[in-house]
Design an enzyme around this catalytic site. Structure first.
Site, PDB file in Angstrom:
ATOM      1  N   GLU A 283      -6.418  -1.343   2.342  1.00 49.80           N
ATOM      2  CA  GLU A 283      -7.554  -1.798   1.543  1.00 49.80           C
ATOM      3  C   GLU A 283      -7.097  -2.737   0.427  1.00 49.80           C
ATOM      4  OE1 GLU A 283     -10.849   1.068   1.333  1.00 49.80           O
ATOM      5  OE2 GLU A 283     -10.737   0.803  -0.826  1.00 49.80           O
ATOM      6  N   GLU A 286      -6.424  -5.949   1.963  1.00 51.96           N
ATOM      7  CA  GLU A 286      -7.707  -6.532   2.365  1.00 51.96           C
ATOM      8  C   GLU A 286      -8.377  -7.194   1.160  1.00 51.96           C
ATOM      9  OE1 GLU A 286     -10.560  -3.724   3.854  1.00 51.96           O
ATOM     10  OE2 GLU A 286     -11.945  -5.296   4.528  1.00 51.96           O
ATOM     11  N   CYS A 310     -14.354   4.867   1.806  1.00 52.86           N
ATOM     12  CA  CYS A 310     -13.782   6.196   2.078  1.00 52.86           C
ATOM     13  C   CYS A 310     -14.835   7.282   2.179  1.00 52.86           C
ATOM     14  CB  CYS A 310     -12.830   6.622   0.972  1.00 52.86           C
ATOM     15  SG  CYS A 310     -11.717   5.355   0.479  1.00 52.86           S
ATOM     16  N   SER A 330     -15.259  -2.600   2.753  1.00 56.83           N
ATOM     17  CA  SER A 330     -13.921  -2.690   3.322  1.00 56.83           C
ATOM     18  C   SER A 330     -14.016  -2.227   4.779  1.00 56.83           C
ATOM     19  CB  SER A 330     -12.978  -1.776   2.544  1.00 56.83           C
ATOM     20  OG  SER A 330     -11.838  -1.514   3.323  1.00 56.83           O
ATOM     21  N   LYS A 369     -18.361  14.096   6.426  1.00 53.41           N
ATOM     22  CA  LYS A 369     -17.186  13.845   7.264  1.00 53.41           C
ATOM     23  C   LYS A 369     -17.394  14.355   8.683  1.00 53.41           C
ATOM     24  CE  LYS A 369     -14.276  11.924   4.344  1.00 53.41           C
ATOM     25  NZ  LYS A 369     -13.845  10.545   4.601  1.00 53.41           N
ATOM     26  N   GLU A 372     -19.187  11.622  10.275  1.00 59.39           N
ATOM     27  CA  GLU A 372     -18.272  10.495  10.427  1.00 59.39           C
ATOM     28  C   GLU A 372     -17.377  10.688  11.660  1.00 59.39           C
ATOM     29  OE1 GLU A 372     -15.047  10.159   7.597  1.00 59.39           O
ATOM     30  OE2 GLU A 372     -15.313   7.995   7.468  1.00 59.39           O
ATOM     31  N   GLU A 377     -17.642   5.007  16.996  1.00 54.26           N
ATOM     32  CA  GLU A 377     -16.543   4.079  16.687  1.00 54.26           C
ATOM     33  C   GLU A 377     -15.227   4.816  16.469  1.00 54.26           C
ATOM     34  OE1 GLU A 377     -19.838   4.220  15.455  1.00 54.26           O
ATOM     35  OE2 GLU A 377     -19.397   3.541  13.433  1.00 54.26           O
ATOM     36  N   CYS A 526     -15.083  13.307  -4.611  1.00 57.65           N
ATOM     37  CA  CYS A 526     -14.920  14.351  -3.585  1.00 57.65           C
ATOM     38  C   CYS A 526     -14.776  15.751  -4.170  1.00 57.65           C
ATOM     39  CB  CYS A 526     -13.721  14.039  -2.712  1.00 57.65           C
ATOM     40  SG  CYS A 526     -13.812  12.403  -1.987  1.00 57.65           S
TER      41      CYS A 526
END
Lengths: 596, 387
Positions: A283, A286, A310, A330, A369, A372, A377, A526
């Site tokens: 990142e 990036e 994230c 990102s 999560k 996710e 993907e 988190c």
């Protein structure tokens, strides 16, 4: 100083600030008034009526959570009238509630159950209303299960979703006896704007909203002799897990947790911190690449500001709410998903394992999560990169199921490979942590020097304010990054989606010129995630945050690019940040979703 | 039509009234004078709760906030009440006039009429009337405008704070009180909210002075009141009567000779059985009413009457607070269970205790008043509940 108001509660005089509620005034006297719909993080609803008290001169019993004190007020919290009313109200709630406690996921963790026990509600004196309703469980989401038959309509979830997250996936529908908590057109949670953040789960007093648990699936994998089960643990888990295992908030339990995981039978106990460091590499480069393209190449297609990716709650939020800004995210996968992709490629190769036999489990402070990991993907290894996601709470359940006395466990170290961590990775768990970790690395890449903050602690990006703007001036660049000489890197950090919305609105309205945005879906980042131990409030989140930074400052290595395993993986496998392999395994894309 | 026992009054519907004149004369008075006149008259809110109108206006006038509102509560939803519809239909200018005076006293520039969803048919005529009223204000150089907001049919939106929520575009749910509307009402600004009839009386007091009103009624219940009379009566309709009559006097006039009970104040009011007709005064010293008077003769099952009211509350509760949402469901299932013999008759006492809890713990007047009809019907017609 605000005006003091004098009143008496149960005959005891007390002076409190003007505007204080009876509930809070009583708390100052250590008088506990039971509550249900009240929550420290939320606005006052005053709808459950459990906290009613007697007030001299009043015909009715006001809800103490909603009634401000007044001069000379006399309040009684424990009269026959109050107790009768309170018992009636709890009894009414029980009559509406599917009280199959022994088989409920929240058994032993339910506030209604506690109240019923405290008030010794013996046999339900009212008619059971549950058979009169046509309840259907919403169990379609991979993250959250909604069971209306257990709902007591306190609306904590509704207020959470609206006030903290500005999502309003949950709202009140119908009225009277049909009133319920529902979604847009009563669609399943899976099909609406729900970000799976799980903040509602954190605040639901009963079992009406719970995480989808994968306990049996994980036990089955552990017991399967053919499977090699790897587990990764997110940074925020180690500062909160203890709360579900009889320890105080803010106790760091990293070593005990690792021991517990090994004792549970995981074949390899690894650290999400490793891929957090990897995220910083990817990142960070990036961001620098985007800056270069924008400033040097004048490439108009470059999307700035760049936003972190994230937090899967934040990702789903932006996909629904600001899809025109998906290009600003990102492309880095979250550390969990980077880990998953590497577990079945790099790790399997190094350990000479058949990737089809590797089961990859993650322990996350997060319910999003789970969603996710289920995204189509997230199969870059050729398999489902992360097979099962457990929350901090689920791990605590497993530890209890295995009969481990957590507090007395010895400490042990993560396995290798992919078990090495840095302080930069640990702080991913707190709001501002990704920013701080990224700055520690990016600044050094660009200038060849450490960030100019005492002890690497970039304190301006820390804190609990919802939106924090920090500008870092870049000076003394190395030749390769000369174009950044004197540049002011404008960053902003937001946590909680209501604050994310503020940032995105300001970007959309052209009121800001940020380069880099860190957003975490949950309050406090988190550490306040939807999968963390219940209860949560500002004080608990503060203690977890302090623990995170204590863990960071105690680490030998505190910069992601110095993680030896990160250095090794680039050398042996990935070659360089943003390289071909990285793109294949560590980066992803996003999709626009409906706004309802 | 004769009114042997009862004094008929004609203040509300009296067409001999020139709104422009009254406004002009009232504007010549100070706000204190107007408040004192209202105080002197003894006018209490005609929606049912009976809060002194003068005090409501006074408290709001005292607020330093520059933005204030006056709202006419025309969400007439109480079962058996239809007098506001008649008032809005026949004398809308008087309603507007009352709002304008209230606005002057409190210092509001904007007023709103929250019109019951089912009264949409009144809207075109009301809008036309409003236009001519605005002309009067313009002529008199008075800076005040009224806007009509349509309700959508929820009973709970007649509760003042739920009404504000509805006007603000939210779900119609009562708020926590305090703060009261006089401090934080519509848009959290100081707000006077009055019933349609109250505003007309206020306007009539401005026209005739306090005396004419005060001379009517009793010490606790001054003046007259518009009644909506329905049920087993040969004379159903709207009547403006002096307050202070007993139910017996009322039944003598309006009953069909076989009246066994009168429900005073609608579903949220009290049921008066025949044996208590003589001793019960209709007014704040006895049974208050927002105007609904339902007569029942001996052919009616009081179980059915109560069941019907409870069904109404069960559906019309906003559902947010436990005592009202769950309590209504328990009361209805409870009386059904007793009637069917599934629960012992003593379960009624348990339900009465529940109703008592609802009366003192529900968040708003709706949940609190369910107990009124429940108690008065169950206590007075117990045998009809069981057998």
């Amino acid at each position: 100083m605000s005006k003091k108001i004098n009143l008496k509660i149960d005959g005891i005089p007390v002076a409190v600030d003007e505007g204080t509620t009876i509930l809070k005034a009583a708390k100052q006297l250590n008088i506990h008034i039971p509550t249900l719909c009240y929550h420290d993080d939320l606005c006052i609803a005053g709808n459950c009526r459990v906290c009613v008290v007697e007030m001299k001169g009043s015909r009715t019993l006001p809800a103490s959570c909603a009634m401000p004190v007044s001069e000379g007020m006399e309040v009684m919290t424990n009269t026959l009238k109050v107790r009768t009313a309170r018992k009636h109200i709890i009894d009414l709630l029980l009559s509406e509630h599917n009280a199959k406690c022994t088989t409920c996921y929240k058994n032993g963790k339910c506030e209604l159950q506690e109240l019923a026990a405290e008030n010794k509600i013996s046999t339900a004196s009212f008619i059971d209303l549950v058979p009169h309703k046509n309840y259907q469980m919403d169990a379609y989401s991979p993250s959250i299960i909604k069971d209306d038959s257990k709902c007591i309509r306190c609306q904590r979830c509704v207020r959470t979703c609206e006030e903290l997250q500005h999502v309003s996936a949950l709202g009140v529908a119908y009225k009277g006896d049909k009133m319920k908590i529902s979604t847009f057109f009563e669609n399943p949670m899976f099909e609406v704007v729900c970000t799976n953040c799980g903040q509602c789960v954190n605040r639901c007093p009963t079992g009406a909203l719970v995480e989808r648990n994968y306990l049996e699936e994980v036990w089955a994998a552990i017991y399967d002799p053919d499977k090699h089960v790897v587990v990764q643990t997110a940074p925020a888990v180690r500062v909160a897990l203890g709360e579900d295992l009889n320890l105080e908030p803010g106790v760091i339990v990293t070593g005990k947790m690792v021991t517990a995981l090994k004792r549970l039978g995981f074949d390899s106990v690894l650290d999400t911190d490793f891929t957090a460091d990897l995220t910083i590499m990817e990142e960070g480069f990036e961001l620098l690449t985007r800056l270069k393209k924008a400033l040097v190449d004048k490439d108009p297609s470059v999307k700035l500001p760049m936003a972190t990716s994230c937090s899967p709650g934040w990702i789903k939020f932006i996909e629904h709410t600001y899809p025109e800004y998906l290009g600003n995210l990102s492309t880095c996968k979250s550390p969990q998903q980077m880990f998953g992709a590497l577990a079945k490629t790099y790790y399997a190769q190094k350990r000479k394992l058949d990737p089809s036999k590797v089961v990859s489990i993650s322990i996350m402070p997060c319910t999003a999560k789970k969603f996710e990991a289920d995204r189509p993907e997230m199969r870059s290894s050729g398999y489902k990169d992360v097979d099962y996601v457990l929350t901090t709470r689920e791990l605590a359940i497993m530890i209890k199921q295995a009969g481990l006395e957590f507090a007395s466990l010895p400490e042990s170290h993560y396995d290798s490979i992919m078990g090495e961590s840095t302080g930069a990775a640990v702080i991913f768990g707190a709001t501002g942590g990704v920013m701080e970790a990224a700055l520690r690395t990016a600044y050094e890449v660009v200038t060849g020097r450490e960030v100019p903050f005492n002890g690497l602690n970039i304190t301006p990006v820390r804190g609990m304010e919802g939106v924090r703007e920090v500008t870092i001036k870049i000076e003394g660049t190395v030749p390769e990054w000369k174009f950044l000489e004197g540049a002011e890197l404008k960053t902003v950090i937001a946590h909680g989606l209501t604050n994310a919305k503020k940032v995105m609105d300001s970007v959309r309205d052209g009121k800001s010129n940020y380069h880099f945005i860190e957003i975490m879906a949950c309050p406090g980042g988190c550490i306040g995630g939807g999968g963390q131990p219940i209860p949560t409030n500002a004080e608990i989140r503060k203690k977890r945050t302090e623990a995170i930074f204590a863990e960071d400052s105690g680490m030998k290595i505190r910069k992601s690019h110095e993680n030896p395993e990160v250095i090794a993986i680039y050398k042996e496998f990935l070659e360089k940040p943003l390289g071909h392999k990285s793109h294949e395994l560590l980066h992803t894309h996003y999709k626009e979703r409906a706004r309802h | 039509m004769s009114y042997s026992n009862l004094k008929r009054v004609d203040l509300i519907f009296d067409k001999e009234c020139n709104p422009k004149e009254i406004i002009k004369n009232t504007w010549a008075k100070s706000n204190d004078q107007i408040i004192n006149e209202l105080l002197e008259s003894g006018l209490k809110g005609r929606g049912g709760a009976g809060f002194p109108t003068a005090l409501k206006w006074k408290y709001t006038a005292e607020q330093p906030e520059p933005d204030k509102y006056i709202i006419c509560n025309a969400d007439e939803g109480e079962p058996g009440t239809f007098k506001d519809r008649e008032i809005l239909f026949k004398v809308p200018q008087k309603v507007f006039g009352g709002m304008a005076v209230g606005a002057k006293v409190i210092g509001a520039k904007e007023g709103f009429i929250y019109l019951r969803g089912e009264y949409r048919f009144l809207l075109p005529e009301l809008e036309a009337q409003l236009e001519s009223f605005h002309e009067i204000l313009k002529d008199l150089k008075i800076d005040f405008r009224i806007k009509i907001i349509m309700g959508s049919g929820a009973y709970i939106c007649g509760e003042e704070s739920a009404l504000f929520e509805s006007m603000e575009g939210h779900r119609g749910e009562p708020r926590n009180k305090p703060p009261y509307p006089t401090i934080a009402g519509f848009r959290s600004k100081p707000t006077v909210i009055n019933n349609v009839e109250t505003l007309v009386y206020a306007f009539m007091i401005c026209m005739h002075g306090a005396r004419k009103f005060k001379d009517l009624g009793t010490a606790d219940s001054r003046g007259s009141k518009v009644f909506s009379i329905s049920g087993d009566t040969p004379k159903a309709g709207i009547y403006e009567l002096e307050l202070g009559m007993t139910v017996e006097q009322f039944v003598e006039e309006f009953g069909d000779g076989d009246t066994k009970a009168v429900q005073v104040g609608g579903a949220s009011g009290f049921c008066v059985p025949r044996k208590k007709f003589k001793e019960t005064i209709i007014g704040f010293e006895g049974v208050p009413t927002g105007g609904s008077m339902m007569l029942f003769n001996s052919s009616r099952s009081m179980f059915n009457v109560l069941h019907n009211y409870l069904e109404f509350f069960e559906e019309e509760s906003c559902g947010q607070c436990t005592p009202c949402r769950v309590g209504c469901q328990q009361l209805i299932l409870g009386i059904e269970a007793v009637k069917k013999g599934e629960r012992h008759a003593s379960y009624l006492e348990h339900l009465q205790k529940l109703a008592q809890t609802m009366k003192i713990t529900a968040k708003c007047g709706l949940g609190q008043s369910v107990a009124n009809s429940f108690f008065s019907i169950v206590e007075n017609f117990k045998e009809e509940m069981i057998y």
